[in-house]
Write an enzyme that holds these catalytic residues in place. Structure first.
Site, PDB file in Angstrom:
ATOM      1  N   TYR A  45     -20.603  37.371 -42.152  1.00 19.88           N
ATOM      2  CA  TYR A  45     -21.438  36.241 -42.546  1.00 19.88           C
ATOM      3  C   TYR A  45     -21.211  35.039 -41.620  1.00 19.88           C
ATOM      4  O   TYR A  45     -22.025  34.121 -41.585  1.00 19.88           O
ATOM      5  CB  TYR A  45     -21.084  35.785 -43.970  1.00 19.88           C
ATOM      6  CG  TYR A  45     -21.657  36.609 -45.098  1.00 19.88           C
ATOM      7  CD1 TYR A  45     -22.261  37.855 -44.900  1.00 19.88           C
ATOM      8  CD2 TYR A  45     -21.595  36.116 -46.403  1.00 19.88           C
ATOM      9  CE1 TYR A  45     -22.771  38.582 -45.971  1.00 19.88           C
ATOM     10  CE2 TYR A  45     -22.115  36.833 -47.472  1.00 19.88           C
ATOM     11  CZ  TYR A  45     -22.694  38.067 -47.265  1.00 19.88           C
ATOM     12  OH  TYR A  45     -23.200  38.771 -48.326  1.00 19.88           O
ATOM     13  N   GLY A  46     -20.065  35.066 -40.912  1.00 22.46           N
ATOM     14  CA  GLY A  46     -19.574  33.884 -40.187  1.00 22.46           C
ATOM     15  C   GLY A  46     -20.577  33.204 -39.270  1.00 22.46           C
ATOM     16  O   GLY A  46     -20.584  31.992 -39.149  1.00 22.46           O
ATOM     17  N   CYS A  76     -14.487  34.097 -50.138  1.00 21.82           N
ATOM     18  CA  CYS A  76     -14.997  34.099 -48.762  1.00 21.82           C
ATOM     19  C   CYS A  76     -15.310  32.653 -48.426  1.00 21.82           C
ATOM     20  O   CYS A  76     -16.070  31.991 -49.159  1.00 21.82           O
ATOM     21  CB  CYS A  76     -16.263  34.955 -48.702  1.00 21.82           C
ATOM     22  SG  CYS A  76     -17.119  34.886 -47.110  1.00 21.82           S
ATOM     23  N   THR A  78     -16.970  31.436 -45.859  1.00 22.73           N
ATOM     24  CA  THR A  78     -18.336  31.229 -45.371  1.00 22.73           C
ATOM     25  C   THR A  78     -19.303  31.159 -46.555  1.00 22.73           C
ATOM     26  O   THR A  78     -20.158  30.270 -46.617  1.00 22.73           O
ATOM     27  CB  THR A  78     -18.723  32.362 -44.395  1.00 22.73           C
ATOM     28  OG1 THR A  78     -17.641  32.546 -43.462  1.00 22.73           O
ATOM     29  CG2 THR A  78     -19.971  32.023 -43.629  1.00 22.73           C
ATOM     30  N   CYS A 195      -9.988  31.194 -43.594  1.00 20.92           N
ATOM     31  CA  CYS A 195     -10.731  32.450 -43.536  1.00 20.92           C
ATOM     32  C   CYS A 195      -9.872  33.523 -44.174  1.00 20.92           C
ATOM     33  O   CYS A 195      -8.648  33.564 -43.945  1.00 20.92           O
ATOM     34  CB  CYS A 195     -11.053  32.818 -42.084  1.00 20.92           C
ATOM     35  SG  CYS A 195     -11.816  34.433 -41.906  1.00 20.92           S
ATOM     36  N   THR A 196     -10.513  34.378 -44.942  1.00 22.30           N
ATOM     37  CA  THR A 196      -9.769  35.386 -45.705  1.00 22.30           C
ATOM     38  C   THR A 196      -9.022  36.391 -44.830  1.00 22.30           C
ATOM     39  O   THR A 196      -8.121  37.071 -45.299  1.00 22.30           O
ATOM     40  CB  THR A 196     -10.755  36.170 -46.588  1.00 22.30           C
ATOM     41  OG1 THR A 196     -11.837  36.594 -45.753  1.00 22.30           O
ATOM     42  CG2 THR A 196     -11.281  35.320 -47.703  1.00 22.30           C
ATOM     43  N   HIS A 197      -9.423  36.510 -43.547  1.00 21.25           N
ATOM     44  CA  HIS A 197      -8.761  37.478 -42.662  1.00 21.25           C
ATOM     45  C   HIS A 197      -7.425  36.962 -42.115  1.00 21.25           C
ATOM     46  O   HIS A 197      -6.620  37.751 -41.613  1.00 21.25           O
ATOM     47  CB  HIS A 197      -9.662  37.808 -41.473  1.00 21.25           C
ATOM     48  CG  HIS A 197     -10.824  38.690 -41.810  1.00 21.25           C
ATOM     49  ND1 HIS A 197     -11.729  38.374 -42.791  1.00 21.25           N
ATOM     50  CD2 HIS A 197     -11.214  39.882 -41.293  1.00 21.25           C
ATOM     51  CE1 HIS A 197     -12.641  39.335 -42.862  1.00 21.25           C
ATOM     52  NE2 HIS A 197     -12.357  40.258 -41.961  1.00 21.25           N
TER      53      HIS A 197
HETATM   54  N1  DGL Z   1     -14.582  36.459 -45.247  1.00 19.01           N
HETATM   55  C1  DGL Z   1     -15.129  35.523 -44.316  1.00 19.01           C
HETATM   56  C2  DGL Z   1     -14.522  34.126 -44.510  1.00 19.01           C
HETATM   57  O1  DGL Z   1     -13.569  33.920 -45.232  1.00 19.01           O
HETATM   58  C3  DGL Z   1     -14.959  35.956 -42.883  1.00 19.01           C
HETATM   59  C4  DGL Z   1     -15.746  37.193 -42.492  1.00 19.01           C
HETATM   60  C5  DGL Z   1     -17.203  36.960 -42.142  1.00 19.01           C
HETATM   61  O2  DGL Z   1     -17.516  36.276 -41.153  1.00 19.01           O
HETATM   62  O3  DGL Z   1     -18.029  37.494 -42.869  1.00 19.01           O
HETATM   63  O4  DGL Z   1     -15.042  33.191 -43.946  1.00 19.01           O
END
Ligand code: DGL
Length: 276
Positions: A45-46, A76, A78, A195-197
């Protein structure tokens, strides 16, 4: 007509990242039932526009509601940055005003505001999160004296998703983006990993962030915030079912989600595919 009985806590992410948050929910609040939905068919989604992220997120929230979730967490950044406010203000009153959708930005803003001494904080996130200015706006509302500096890290999610994060190639990009953030202000003393990653690359991030700068990792912060929320809102707590079950759903191939999801969740998972 949506049912008003109890149901699992819905946890939504654009893909795998929210599993890092769910993992902490389960560790801290194991008594509840959880239903995770990753929109892997349309991730990431970023880099997507406001309207697209809003539409995708709303469809996902509606699906979680149809599964009887009374409370949904947008795990998330985003989606929280681009869709949460509109869903809360415009959509929920029509769908079911008694249900709740919460995000990850406010708890992270509260945490960083309580940590900083210098009143200068940093935010690292996807391009979408950074461009939305959601963090500076939220921090400004809660802590008007704090200055917020931001840096988009467009490659970090791909590095994690491709399992290319423990090597010198990844370190090059991680160091580069951190230096771009730190060069904006010498007095930053706390950084939101927005960001969750990023919990998966926290050791690499730490290598390039001086020890005196605190890192706000969202997994533990958001889990604490959910625990506090459920204490403050017994009417919602009563509507969260409690038999400790966790179910995983994805909008793409289930086997792929199950295999890769393990890296984020830290344990074997079995997912089912759904269509939105
Ligand atoms: N999970 C999204 C976040 O925390 C990052 C991954 C994405 O770009 O979809 O922003």
């Amino acid at each position: 007509m949506l049912s008003k009985t109890s149901g699992p806590i819905g946890v939504f992410d654009s893909g795998f990242g929210g599993l890092t948050i769910l993992k902490e929910f389960v560790k801290r609040l194991p008594q509840y039932n959880y239903l995770y939905l990753g929109d892997n068919a349309r991730t990431p989604y970023g880099g997507r526009s406001f309207n697209v992220v809003y539409q995708y997120t709303l469809q996902s929230v509606n699906w979680l509601f149809s599964q009887n979730c009374q409370l949904v967490i947008l795990a998330c950044n985003t989606a929280s940055a681009k869709a949460l406010r509109t869903i809360q203000q415009n959509d929920l009153p029509h769908i079911d005003a008694s249900r709740r959708v919460l995000g990850v930005i406010r708890p992270s803003a509260e945490a960083v505001g309580n940590l900083t001494v210098s009143q200068n904080v940093g935010v690292l996130g996807t391009t979408g999160t950074i461009v939305s200015e959601s963090y500076p706006i939220e921090i400004q509302k809660l802590f008007p004296d704090i200055k917020t500096y931001q840096q988009a890290c467009p490659l970090w999610v791909s590095l994690v998703e491709n399992e290319e994060f423990n090597n010198s190639g990844a370190d090059y990009f991680i160091e580069k983006d951190i230096n771009l953030l730190l060069s904006q202000c010498k007095n930053i003393d706390a950084i939101i990993l927005g960001c969750t990653h990023y919990p998966l690359i926290i050791n690499s991030i730490r290598k390039f962030v001086p020890q005196n700068i605190k890192l706000v990792s969202q997994d533990t912060i958001v889990a604490k915030s959910l625990a506090d929320y459920l204490i403050r809102h017994p009417e919602m707590e009563n509507r969260c079912s409690k038999s400790g079950t966790i179910k995983f759903f994805t909008t793409d191939v289930a086997d792929v989600f199950s295999a890769k999801g393990k890296i984020f969740y830290g344990k074997e998972i079995t997912a089912k595919q759904i269509a939105l």
